[in-house]
Design a protein around this motif. Sequence first.
Motif, PDB file in Angstrom:
ATOM      1  N   MET A 276      20.514  23.117  66.145  1.00 44.17           N
ATOM      2  CA  MET A 276      19.415  22.635  65.311  1.00 44.17           C
ATOM      3  C   MET A 276      18.931  21.309  65.890  1.00 44.17           C
ATOM      4  O   MET A 276      19.722  20.507  66.401  1.00 44.17           O
ATOM      5  CB  MET A 276      19.905  22.434  63.873  1.00 44.17           C
ATOM      6  CG  MET A 276      18.926  21.687  62.968  1.00 44.17           C
ATOM      7  SD  MET A 276      19.654  21.416  61.330  1.00 44.17           S
ATOM      8  CE  MET A 276      18.803  19.912  60.847  1.00 44.17           C
TER       9      MET A 276
ATOM     10  N   LEU B 107      16.682  17.817  64.902  1.00 42.86           N
ATOM     11  CA  LEU B 107      16.219  17.031  63.758  1.00 42.86           C
ATOM     12  C   LEU B 107      15.433  15.838  64.261  1.00 42.86           C
ATOM     13  O   LEU B 107      15.949  15.025  65.040  1.00 42.86           O
ATOM     14  CB  LEU B 107      17.411  16.562  62.913  1.00 42.86           C
ATOM     15  CG  LEU B 107      17.131  15.554  61.795  1.00 42.86           C
ATOM     16  CD1 LEU B 107      16.145  16.127  60.781  1.00 42.86           C
ATOM     17  CD2 LEU B 107      18.436  15.146  61.118  1.00 42.86           C
TER      18      LEU B 107
ATOM     19  N   THR C 147      12.588  19.737  61.244  1.00 44.32           N
ATOM     20  CA  THR C 147      13.744  20.409  61.815  1.00 44.32           C
ATOM     21  C   THR C 147      13.305  21.659  62.560  1.00 44.32           C
ATOM     22  O   THR C 147      12.231  22.212  62.319  1.00 44.32           O
ATOM     23  CB  THR C 147      14.762  20.817  60.739  1.00 44.32           C
ATOM     24  OG1 THR C 147      14.171  21.790  59.864  1.00 44.32           O
ATOM     25  CG2 THR C 147      15.235  19.613  59.934  1.00 44.32           C
TER      26      THR C 147
ATOM     27  N   SER D 272      18.829  26.117  62.631  1.00 43.81           N
ATOM     28  CA  SER D 272      19.677  25.882  61.471  1.00 43.81           C
ATOM     29  C   SER D 272      21.137  25.961  61.872  1.00 43.81           C
ATOM     30  O   SER D 272      21.497  26.641  62.836  1.00 43.81           O
ATOM     31  CB  SER D 272      19.392  26.901  60.366  1.00 43.81           C
ATOM     32  OG  SER D 272      19.769  28.202  60.778  1.00 43.81           O
TER      33      SER D 272
ATOM     34  N   SER E  15      23.517  25.929  58.981  1.00 45.77           N
ATOM     35  CA  SER E  15      24.179  26.357  57.752  1.00 45.77           C
ATOM     36  C   SER E  15      23.151  27.069  56.885  1.00 45.77           C
ATOM     37  O   SER E  15      22.047  27.381  57.340  1.00 45.77           O
ATOM     38  CB  SER E  15      24.775  25.166  56.999  1.00 45.77           C
ATOM     39  OG  SER E  15      23.802  24.511  56.201  1.00 45.77           O
TER      40      SER E  15
ATOM     41  N   GLY F  82      21.520  25.691  54.528  1.00 47.74           N
ATOM     42  CA  GLY F  82      20.482  24.760  54.090  1.00 47.74           C
ATOM     43  C   GLY F  82      21.007  23.438  53.578  1.00 47.74           C
ATOM     44  O   GLY F  82      20.383  22.391  53.782  1.00 47.74           O
TER      45      GLY F  82
ATOM     46  N   GLU G 193      21.944  20.964  56.334  1.00 53.85           N
ATOM     47  CA  GLU G 193      20.707  20.419  56.895  1.00 53.85           C
ATOM     48  C   GLU G 193      20.146  19.314  55.997  1.00 53.85           C
ATOM     49  O   GLU G 193      19.721  18.250  56.494  1.00 53.85           O
ATOM     50  CB  GLU G 193      19.663  21.535  57.049  1.00 53.85           C
ATOM     51  CG  GLU G 193      19.936  22.492  58.193  1.00 53.85           C
ATOM     52  CD  GLU G 193      20.862  23.643  57.816  1.00 53.85           C
ATOM     53  OE1 GLU G 193      20.922  24.625  58.559  1.00 53.85           O
ATOM     54  OE2 GLU G 193      21.549  23.542  56.764  1.00 53.85           O
ATOM     55  N   ASP G 194      20.152  19.526  54.684  1.00 51.98           N
ATOM     56  CA  ASP G 194      19.643  18.517  53.750  1.00 51.98           C
ATOM     57  C   ASP G 194      20.440  17.233  53.858  1.00 51.98           C
ATOM     58  O   ASP G 194      19.881  16.125  53.820  1.00 51.98           O
ATOM     59  CB  ASP G 194      19.687  19.050  52.319  1.00 51.98           C
ATOM     60  CG  ASP G 194      18.683  20.164  52.067  1.00 51.98           C
ATOM     61  OD1 ASP G 194      17.746  20.304  52.873  1.00 51.98           O
ATOM     62  OD2 ASP G 194      18.848  20.883  51.064  1.00 51.98           O
TER      63      ASP G 194
ATOM     64  N   ILE H 144      19.506  15.420  57.105  1.00 51.62           N
ATOM     65  CA  ILE H 144      18.196  14.767  56.956  1.00 51.62           C
ATOM     66  C   ILE H 144      18.345  13.497  56.136  1.00 51.62           C
ATOM     67  O   ILE H 144      17.780  12.441  56.470  1.00 51.62           O
ATOM     68  CB  ILE H 144      17.190  15.735  56.301  1.00 51.62           C
ATOM     69  CG1 ILE H 144      16.868  16.892  57.246  1.00 51.62           C
ATOM     70  CG2 ILE H 144      15.902  15.010  55.923  1.00 51.62           C
ATOM     71  CD1 ILE H 144      16.080  18.012  56.608  1.00 51.62           C
TER      72      ILE H 144
END
Length: 330
Positions: free
Chosen positions: A42, A44, A50, A53, A55, A57, A60-61, A64
């Motif tokens: 991924m 970022l 992004t 991926s 995972s 989600g 990722e959150d 971020i």
Amino acid sequence: MDAIDLHVLRNLLQWRRAGYRALLLTVVRTWGSSPRPVGAMMALCEDGRTAGSISGGCVEDDLIEHHARGHSGMPERAPQLVRYGVSADEAHRFGLPCGGTLELVIEFNPEPGPLDELLQRLLAGELVRRTVCCQDGAVRLDRAQTPDALRFDGATLENTLGPGYRMLLIGAGALAEYLATMALFNGFSVTVCDPRAERRDGWPIAGVELVAEMPDDAVTAFRPDLRSCIVALTHDPKLDDLALLEAIDSPAFYVGAIGSRRNSENRRERMKTYCGQTDASLARLKGPVGLYIGSKTPAEIAVSIMAEILAVKNGVDLPSACSIAASKPR
């Protein structure tokens, strides 16, 4: 190499060339159930964009939140190893099923030069081993001979990338249209061979290379490798057999042909009688192709074939009861 990896690298290069700070994240270890496999990547950007991926989600959150919204940021520093889902509570928080855990290597602000070289070599069809020194972030690119699994020992990350998965279809009929469409959205590049002009005319699927050579010549020109699959779809032995005889001796991970059980048995006998093949040499030839799902329409048959191709690609050992040969009436 999946198409999503190229998407990640293209976006990362674009951001870095535009002067943005950015991260490249790679899954290096997993325990239990994990939404994405080892090697998943991924990118970022510092503005929160992004690509790819690692995972379902929630990880990722969190990344971020910590790296693109003013906490630890994206400093110039050596690669960092981070772990998510150590405890059941944390795994649940980050959307990792069944207590899964994953480890990531984070590369901070990769240099555009090596990224551009990597992309150019991948797009040229080269298999490239990307080695990252985790002490200083230095990157080395070497030609690889085999698509080795990712290796990470805590000090060095080695990830073999490319070439992309490819599909060669013999025959430009309705089934080929559906199968080509499914292959494209699964990240394959697709070539369709049909020497019959009336079958090629009006081909409706964009992004597919159409070739008019005889099928054996098309297979030779295709230069199959370990990430290639070849499927004969014409029902015409004069065309299908030419392609299959050339393909079964290639490194392609999947070679198969459409047809009933009786037609498939006749094809094998024909190849043994007239073409010098043996049961051993034909062992990797799949036919009838596909998984048995009671498919009737071209779209359903394409789903069946694509599912079998993906299973072979992903190393799934399917039970014999799933095959059309074992389940479909003659």
